[in-house]
Structures are given as C-alpha cells and as structure tokens.
Motif scaffolding. Sequence first.
Motif, PDB file in Angstrom:
ATOM      1  N   THR A 113       0.857  -1.184   0.000  1.00  0.00           N
ATOM      2  CA  THR A 113       0.000   0.000   0.000  1.00  0.00           C
ATOM      3  C   THR A 113       0.889   1.228   0.000  1.00  0.00           C
ATOM      4  OG1 THR A 113      -1.733  -1.157   1.220  1.00  0.00           O
ATOM      5  CG2 THR A 113      -1.811   1.258   1.258  1.00  0.00           C
ATOM      6  N   PRO A 120      -4.443   6.419   2.053  1.00  0.00           N
ATOM      7  CA  PRO A 120      -4.068   5.328   1.140  1.00  0.00           C
ATOM      8  C   PRO A 120      -4.444   5.689  -0.293  1.00  0.00           C
ATOM      9  CG  PRO A 120      -5.966   4.703   2.478  1.00  0.00           C
ATOM     10  CD  PRO A 120      -5.529   6.051   2.947  1.00  0.00           C
ATOM     11  N   THR A 123      -3.241   0.332  -3.587  1.00  0.00           N
ATOM     12  CA  THR A 123      -2.689  -0.905  -3.062  1.00  0.00           C
ATOM     13  C   THR A 123      -2.518  -1.842  -4.249  1.00  0.00           C
ATOM     14  OG1 THR A 123      -2.932  -2.586  -1.330  1.00  0.00           O
ATOM     15  CG2 THR A 123      -4.936  -1.917  -2.482  1.00  0.00           C
TER      16      THR A 123
END
Length: 176
Positions: A113, A120, A123
């Motif tokens: 990630t 985030p 990923t």
Amino acid sequence: MTADAVETTAPEAAVEGKSSEAVPAARHETFTVEYHLAAPPSAVFAAFADTPVRRRWFKLPGRQVSYHHDFTVHGGETASSVFTVPGAAPERLAYASRYLDITPGSRIVYAYTSRVDDVPRWTSLVTVELQPHPQGTHLRWTEQAAFLTASAEPEHDFPHLRGATRLRLNGLAAAL
C-alpha cells in the motif's frame, strides 16, 4: 430466498448512525513490465533479498525518514519519506508491503500500500518472475493495482505508477 433474489443490508455507517457519504469506487489497473538484466537470476533475486543492495535501488522520492526490510514470507518492507517541491506543501510518503510467496531464484509475490499524507492512494499485488536468459535474466513484473484515492489529476495516477516501476527497474539494473 429464490435463486434470483438479492439480499441487501443497510450500509454500516447508516446502522451506526454515522454519515453515509458515498465512497468513491476503486479503479483497477494491471500492467506488466518485461526487463532484461545482464546478471544471472540468482544475482537479481539477491538484489531483492539483500537489504543493503535493495536500498541502492528501492527508494521513495524525497528525504528518507525510515526504512525496514524483512525478506521472508509474512515479512515485509516499510519506508517513509518527505517529498518537497517548490511552491507546495511537503508530502509525507509511506510504503508498506507484505511478502506472500518467495521462491528462491525465480519468483516473489507481495502486496503493498502507498500512502500520501496518511491517505491510502493505491494498493497492489505484485508478481516478479525471473527466468534465465542467454545474456542474463528475463524479469517479468506484473502489478494489479487498486487506486483507492485519486490524486488531483487522476488521469496521471496509472501512468505515474507504471513509469515509477520502470524507473525502479532501471535502478535495479544499475545496482547489479
């Protein structure tokens, strides 16, 4: 319930009395980079496994803040840096991976990630395959990415990731 009936449930946020803002859909992309290296598969594999060698070619942009590498199945790698450009606020970059499969000399599978300012961004599942080639090693890097949070210019996210991978592999070649 009949075969064509669909079961639905209330979103968790609504059940808990929280705001039910729409979460943007993840965008999925897959790419493969093939690369020829003038070193045998054992040396290429060692460049992934040996932490001092890996540090020569695996870097986040900007000033490095932290780094840890455990090249074992269920181990992983973490790195963080601060990236600055003139006229913009510094960005805190973070990378965290987990090795899922390591076949010495031939294959590495891991998930990672990438975060920017604790958000985030994407990923990925990465499969690196190493095959002997008359002039060294044929490396095949396949990455399946889920873009979770778009940048200010989302049309650049996928080309940026693919280009960064190519640059990283250029660094691998130089480290060998």
